[in-house]
Every structure is written in C-alpha cells, then in structure tokens.
Design an enzyme around this catalytic site. Structure first.
Site, short mmCIF file in Angstrom:
data_model
loop_
_atom_site.label_atom_id
_atom_site.label_comp_id
_atom_site.label_asym_id
_atom_site.label_seq_id
_atom_site.Cartn_x
_atom_site.Cartn_y
_atom_site.Cartn_z
N GLU A 240 0.89 -1.17 0.00
CA GLU A 240 0.00 0.00 0.00
C GLU A 240 0.92 1.20 0.00
OE1 GLU A 240 -1.96 3.19 0.87
OE2 GLU A 240 -1.92 2.35 2.89
N CYS A 274 -1.71 9.11 2.86
CA CYS A 274 -1.58 8.66 1.47
C CYS A 274 -2.80 9.06 0.66
CB CYS A 274 -1.39 7.15 1.42
SG CYS A 274 0.16 6.59 2.14
#
Length: 469
Positions: A240, A274
């Site tokens: 990720e 993110c």
C-alpha cells in the site's frame, strides 16, 4: 513507560536504544529498545515454530483471541491516543479516531470466517476452493498512522492463521511496542512479535526465506525496494504505497459549503495521509473564488501541539519530512507559484508549517507532479471536465481521489473515469471495513480490508474430486 520488544512471548530489552522525538517540540520524550540482527533472527525462528499450532486452531478460536486483544486495546484507549499524539503529532481528536479505528478493524476481522467455496458439484465431480494460511508475515508500517495501518495487517493475518512480526517506522515505535505488551497476554509465544530498528532490519525481513508474506505500507520508492527484495524467494506481498490524489471540483458546487470539506481532505494529519488530496482542479472561472476561500480557512487553522485544546493541525512528524515539505514550498515559489496562505514554517520549537494554498503553478510543476505529504495544496484551473479528468489521470500514482459536485449522478459519472483504486464523491477517507481497498498504477499491489483482505494472507487451494461412476 518502559517499552520492550516482544520476542518469542517474552518482553525484552533491545541490544541498544533509540530516542523517540516529539515532533511538537523537536526533542526526545522517550527511548525505545532497538533490536539487532540476532534478535530479529530469533523472532523469525519463533514465528516459524509457532505457526503450525496457531494455523491448526479453528478459525473461531483465533478470532476470539483477536477480539479479546481488541477489547484490551480499547480499555487503554486514552493511553494509546495520548501516545499517538506524542509520537506522531496529530491533534488528540484525530489520535482518538485512530485508536477507535484500530479497535474496529480488529473486531471486524474477528467477526469474519473463511469457509470453503463449492465451485462445482454435480454427478461427475466436486470442485472446492479452500484457503490456508501462508506462514510468517512481516508487517512493516509507516509513521503517519502507526496503529490503524498495523491493525489492518495483523487482524487479517492472525485470523487467517499466520504468525506476525510487526516492524514500525523508527520514528513512531512506541504504539507498536505497547500493542506488543498487551498482545503478550493473549497470543501464544511467537504468534505476534514486535521489532524496532532504524531501517537496518527491513532487508532481512523482506528477503528471509522463512518469511512467507511481506505486508508493507509506505512510500512507492521504498515499496519498489521491498518488491525487489522479496522477489528472490517469490514471497507473497501486499504493498500500500504513495498517492498523488486529485480532487476535481465541478462547476455546480457551492464554494462556501464545499471549501471546508476540500481543505479537510487535504490537511487531515497535516496532509500526511496517502489518501489526502494533493492537488485540486477547479473550473477556471471558479479558481480565484475557491482558492480565496481555502486560503481564508487555512489562515484560520490553529497550528500547534496536538495535546493542546483547540489545535486543528499538528506538526510534520519528523525532521526529514519537514525538510522535504519546505523544499516543495521553495520549489513552488521558484516555479512562479502565488501563495495565498502559508508558505512558511512556524517559528519556535517543533516541525510546524502553516497550511499553504498555492495558485499559478503549471501542470508540470514539481508540487503538482509529486507527492508532497504535507500541508501544501496547489489549486489549478481546467477548461473542460474531460481536461480535468486527463490531468487527474496523468500521474504515476493511482490511490484515491475525490469529485466535489452538487449533482451526485454527474459526480459518479466523472468518478468512473478516474484511474484509481478508490474514488469518492462528496466525501473522503470513507473506508468501510467490509470493503477492500488498494492502489492502481504505482500506488500498490494487493488489497486490505474486507474478506478479500483476509484472503490476501492465504493460499488458494483447489480441491478437485472425481466422483464414483
């Protein structure tokens, strides 16, 4: 607090220690034990040894232990939240949310089950999809959400029957170590362990033949190194990675109504997310109004110590990232950006930067093309919606994004053309536990959350039986 590593069921000191810096002061407020290679090897061996018995337990028994673990974390939620704020810097209200998210994630995974799926059953044959655990999982996490991002990994991996070694970022080790202290009372020796380093042990974990799966959350450049290291042993992996999420503002919004939401999506955790909005595209005729309103809101933000009441934006988590964000600000200035708010650090101790709104940059500016990971937001014009979609998709990343609109049908139509793993319309950071998420392009491989997140930590086996004639 006397933090310890958890290795083979025992809370132990490291071979040395590292200082943990409070980013609100720029000074050390605690020390953490640092593991050496011998301790890492011992943890890997213990995890491998514990795996067969843990994997042999019924799913329900493993899930019960994860559920009880979650309840024990919840019982110490205030302690966890304060510690998150001290080592990450985020306001206490955001830290409380992260602790709640951690408990929710663990409880979600504990409530699931993985049953064999009958794919075909007729007079001639029986074909069944089975799932079994992979082995030892290395869970490597970043510094922006040290609890929540780890919970997505350990909850899924443990209920699936794997053993887990957790390695936090070296600047935020304390919450992971506290998890290990609690876990020691719930899991057999070797099932869950914690290691702290200063990034020396990463290559060992990602290349070790006894590690079956590497689950990594962090930057794309580091993710590429993890992928390369894992390739020699063909490990399973979940990555990720970074994002350069675009927000497209359509011409039917109410600027006053939407601006606070747009700002919140960009500057949550001081932009160190993110999934945070990294760039905003607005109709050319709306740019000045929108940017002006965002600048007004940015100027009203209270930047300070996350433990202080009223703080809305905390510091950058570490000095290295602070320097990077300041460099992005300077590059935007050099490339002709107009600063409507912020554009400078806050004087005094700590790693504080005023929330910054920038206009006048080209679509090729560094601040637009790269992931800044801080409270600096460029606002850019577009002339047609198709042009905006093109700008949003013209990126090496594909993690998330948002469409802001007064017409949800129109918004959904535009969203369906964005090349990301997740795309929201009129909301942000909604990640239900039963819905998997993952990145497109260079934003990651694999998924987290949902039953699919558990399956990511398993091996699929197809059982094919010929029935008697």
């Amino acid at each position: 607090m006397n933090p310890k590593l958890l290795i083979d069921g025992v809370l132990v000191d490291g071979q040395s220690t590292i200082e943990v810096i409070n980013p609100a002061t720029g000074k050390a407020f605690a020390t953490a034990p640092k593991a050496d290679q011998a301790q890492a090897e011992k943890a890997i061996a213990a995890a491998k040894s514990a795996f067969p018995a843990w994997a042999a337990l019924p799913f329900a028994e493993r899930a019960k232990k994860v559920h009880d673990f979650a309840k024990a974390i919840e019982a110490r939620k205030d302690e966890f939240a304060r510690l998150v704020t001290q080592e990450v810097g985020k306001p206490l209200i955001e830290a409380n949310f992260e602790v709640a998210e951690t408990v929710d994630a663990l409880e979600f995974f504990a409530a699931q089950d993985l049953q064999p799926k009958v794919l075909r059953d007729n007079g001639d044959e029986l074909i069944v999809e089975q799932r079994y655990p992979q082995g030892v999982v290395a869970a490597i996490t970043p510094w922006n959400f040290p609890l929540a991002l780890l919970s997505y990994k350990i909850g899924a991996a443990l209920v699936a029957g794997n053993t887990v070694i957790a390695k936090p970022a070296p600047t935020t080790p304390l919450t992971t170590l506290l998890l290990g202290e609690i876990a020691a009372a719930f899991f057999p020796a070797g099932v869950f362990q914690t290691l702290v380093d200063q990034n020396e042990l990463g290559p060992l974990l990602t290349s070790h033949p006894d590690i079956a799966h590497v689950s990594f959350t962090g930057s794309t450049p580091t993710g590429k190194k993890v992928l390369g290291s894992a390739s020699d042993t063909l490990k399973r992996f979940t990555l990720e990675l970074g994002g350069n999420d675009a927000a497209i503002v359509l011409d039917d919004i109410d600027v006053k109504e939407m601006a606070p939401k747009i700002l919140g999506a960009a500057f949550i955790n001081a932009g160190q997310v993110c999934f945070a909005t990294k760039r905003v595209y607005a109709p050319r005729e709306m740019v000045d109004e929108l940017a002006g309103e965002l600048a007004r809101l940015a100027d009203e933000a209270v930047v300070g110590n996350g433990l202080e009441q009223g703080t809305t934006i905390g510091p950058i988590q570490n000095k290295m990232q602070y320097d990077k964000v300041m460099d992005y600000i300077e590059s935007a200035r050099d490339e002709g950006g107009t600063f409507l708010a912020g554009g400078h650090a806050v004087e005094g101790d700590g790693y504080f930067i005023r929330p910054t709104i920038v206009t006048g940059l080209s679509h090729t500016a560094r601040l637009v093309r790269e992931e800044q990971f801080g409270p600096v937001l460029p606002i850019l014009p577009y002339d047609t919606v198709e042009e905006a979609i093109g700008y949003a998709n013209d990126a090496e990343y594909g993690l998330g994004g948002i469409i802001w609109t007064g017409n949800i049908e129109r918004g959904a139509e535009v969203a369906s053309k964005i090349e990301t793993g997740t795309i929201w319309v009129n909301r942000h950071l909604i990640l239900p536990k039963d819905i998997p998420f993952g990145g497109a392009k260079q934003s990651g491989i694999g998924v987290q959350n949902g039953v699919e997140g558990i399956e990511d930590f398993t091996q699929r086996r197809i059982l094919s039986v010929k029935k008697a004639a």
